[in-house]
Write an enzyme that holds these catalytic residues in place. Structure first.
Site, short mmCIF file in Angstrom:
data_model
loop_
_atom_site.label_atom_id
_atom_site.label_comp_id
_atom_site.label_asym_id
_atom_site.label_seq_id
_atom_site.Cartn_x
_atom_site.Cartn_y
_atom_site.Cartn_z
N LYS A 1 -11.56 -2.78 -3.28
CA LYS A 1 -12.59 -1.76 -3.46
C LYS A 1 -12.02 -0.35 -3.61
O LYS A 1 -12.68 0.55 -4.07
CB LYS A 1 -13.62 -1.81 -2.32
N LYS B 190 -5.07 -8.69 -5.98
CA LYS B 190 -6.35 -8.88 -5.30
C LYS B 190 -7.42 -7.90 -5.79
O LYS B 190 -7.11 -6.74 -6.04
CB LYS B 190 -6.08 -8.65 -3.79
N LYS C 115 0.81 -1.22 0.00
CA LYS C 115 0.00 0.00 0.00
C LYS C 115 0.84 1.27 0.00
O LYS C 115 0.36 2.32 -0.43
CB LYS C 115 -0.96 0.00 1.21
P1 ATP Z 1 -9.02 -1.80 0.37
O1 ATP Z 1 -9.10 -1.72 -1.12
O2 ATP Z 1 -9.35 -0.53 1.05
O3 ATP Z 1 -7.76 -2.43 0.85
P2 ATP Z 1 -10.41 -4.26 0.46
O4 ATP Z 1 -11.34 -4.41 -0.70
O5 ATP Z 1 -9.14 -5.00 0.40
O6 ATP Z 1 -10.19 -2.76 0.79
P3 ATP Z 1 -11.05 -4.63 3.27
O7 ATP Z 1 -12.01 -3.69 3.85
O8 ATP Z 1 -9.61 -4.37 3.51
O9 ATP Z 1 -11.26 -4.74 1.69
O10 ATP Z 1 -11.39 -6.10 3.71
C1 ATP Z 1 -12.59 -6.54 4.32
C2 ATP Z 1 -12.57 -8.06 4.36
O11 ATP Z 1 -12.69 -8.56 3.02
C3 ATP Z 1 -11.27 -8.64 4.89
O12 ATP Z 1 -11.58 -9.79 5.65
C4 ATP Z 1 -10.50 -9.03 3.68
O13 ATP Z 1 -9.60 -10.08 3.92
C5 ATP Z 1 -11.62 -9.47 2.74
N1 ATP Z 1 -11.24 -9.26 1.35
C6 ATP Z 1 -10.90 -8.08 0.77
N2 ATP Z 1 -10.64 -8.24 -0.52
C7 ATP Z 1 -10.82 -9.56 -0.79
C8 ATP Z 1 -10.69 -10.35 -1.97
N3 ATP Z 1 -10.33 -9.82 -3.11
N4 ATP Z 1 -10.94 -11.68 -1.88
C9 ATP Z 1 -11.31 -12.24 -0.71
N5 ATP Z 1 -11.45 -11.54 0.46
C10 ATP Z 1 -11.22 -10.23 0.42
#
Ligand code: ATP
Ligand code: LTN
Length: 338
Positions: free
Chosen positions: A205, A202, A120
């Protein structure tokens, strides 16, 4: 007689998601669908990690609106505010307070090894201390509630390890009993849904490329377009090969989780057919899975007073648990009561 559903005997689950965008299909598959499944058997605390969102610059108006929208998305996806505790992190000040105590016990070198921080911070011009120390806030989130189990995606495993180690550091210095060591719960399939445009990374969002993720509140047309234009390879044979065909493997994983069919079964079904067929069918499946949630979401957003009421009740229930842990921690660390 007691049953596994008695509040007193039920184990505690805690998890949250950061308010950096709308929840994605990755969040749903990797996290929220599991949170939902666990509601019957556990005492669940699910929260909106708005303090975590501040680790990167946020527009204040957009952040506030997103918090409301996120809460509605949690409820629309089926998290139950009556049976469980669904709350906003910043409404419970104990999170910030325990973070400070834990920050004072966290080795800098440990935080330096965090792969998510490396990812990040790689493309950020001004990296702030909050982004660096955010896993400590995450540990406080978990430890305040004496959580037994923390359902998360694969990317959070290292942060959970720090949380567990922090309990050891605290116990060594101040004596055991105030904090509980949590166990991670990482699903076997779907723990890492990949980006639709760059299947090596990954689905996230907060990505700047809207085509890389499916938001759970995207309109059907948008979902279909994104899946049809998902990056795959130039081969035509449908088979599961994450190393050489990561884009196709990702689509098969999503298909498998949503259809509850195994990947080999899907590969068999698509034998002799083109990627386009699979993408078309998958788009239909994603639309039919997400449409009821989006409709519920749109309805909830028309009733913001109701959402505020649920948020307040959630904050009260969360505070009741968190304040007991913090008082114990303050006492053990030698802070003088008021
Ligand atoms: P950001 O883009 O802000 O990092 P994010 O989409 O990665 O956000 P988080 O809010 O960090 O999402 O994660 C919320 C939950 O969703 C966590 O348990 C994380 O492990 C899970 N998660 C996030 N992205 C994925 C993905 N691509 N596949 C499976 N699980 C996910
Ligand atoms: N850091 C997590 C979100 C999060 C979380 C937590 C998850 C914040 N606090 C506590 C589980 C338990 C993420 O996915 N980015």
């Amino acid at each position: 007689m007691t049953s596994s559903n008695d509040t007193a005997t039920r184990k505690t689950i805690l998890s949250g998601s950061t308010t950096t965008g709308n929840l994605t299909l990755g969040n749903y598959i990797g996290a929220v669908s599991n949170w939902k499944a666990m509601q019957q058997d556990y005492d669940c605390f699910y929260f909106i990690a708005d303090l975590h969102a501040l680790t990167v610059a946020q527009d204040p108006v957009a952040l506030r609106e997103r918090c409301m929208s996120f809460y509605a998305q949690y409820i629309a996806l089926g998290l139950d505010p009556e049976e469980n505790t669904i709350f906003v992190q910043s409404h419970v000040h104990e999170h910030a307070e325990l973070t400070w105590i834990l920050t004072c016990m966290t080795p800098m070198g440990y935080l330096n090894r965090m792969t998510q921080f490396k990812d990040k911070s790689a493309n950020v011009k001004n990296v702030h201390a909050g982004l660096f120390s955010y896993p400590v806030l995450m540990a406080a989130d978990i430890l305040l509630y004496q959580a037994d189990l923390v359902p998360v995606g694969q990317d959070q495993k290292q942060h959970l390890e720090l949380c567990r180690d922090l309990v050891g550091y605290f116990d060594n210095r101040y004596g055991a009993g105030a904090l509980k060591v949590p166990e991670p719960y990482i699903p076997e399939v779907g723990a890492k849904i990949m980006s639709l445009t760059d299947p090596e990374s990954k689905m996230s969002k907060s990505s700047e490329n809207e085509k890389s993720y499916i938001s759970i509140i995207d309109q059907p047309k948008k979902i279909t377009k994104k899946i049809k234009s998902a990056v795959t390879d130039s081969d035509t044979v449908v088979n599961y090969d994450p190393e050489n065909k990561p884009g196709l493997a990702n689509l098969l994983t999503i298909y498998s989780v949503l259809s509850e069919k195994s990947v080999p079964t899907l590969v068999e079904e698509y034998e002799g057919r083109m990627y386009g067929h699979l993408k078309g069918d998958l788009a239909e499946l994603v639309v039919s899975t997400l449409t009821p949630y989006r409709e519920k979401y749109e309805d909830l957003m028309k009733h913001q007073d109701y959402l505020r009421q649920l948020m307040r009740a959630g904050a009260e229930k969360a505070t009741a648990r968190a304040s007991v842990t913090l008082a114990d921690v303050y006492e053990k660390t030698g802070l003088l009561p008021r």
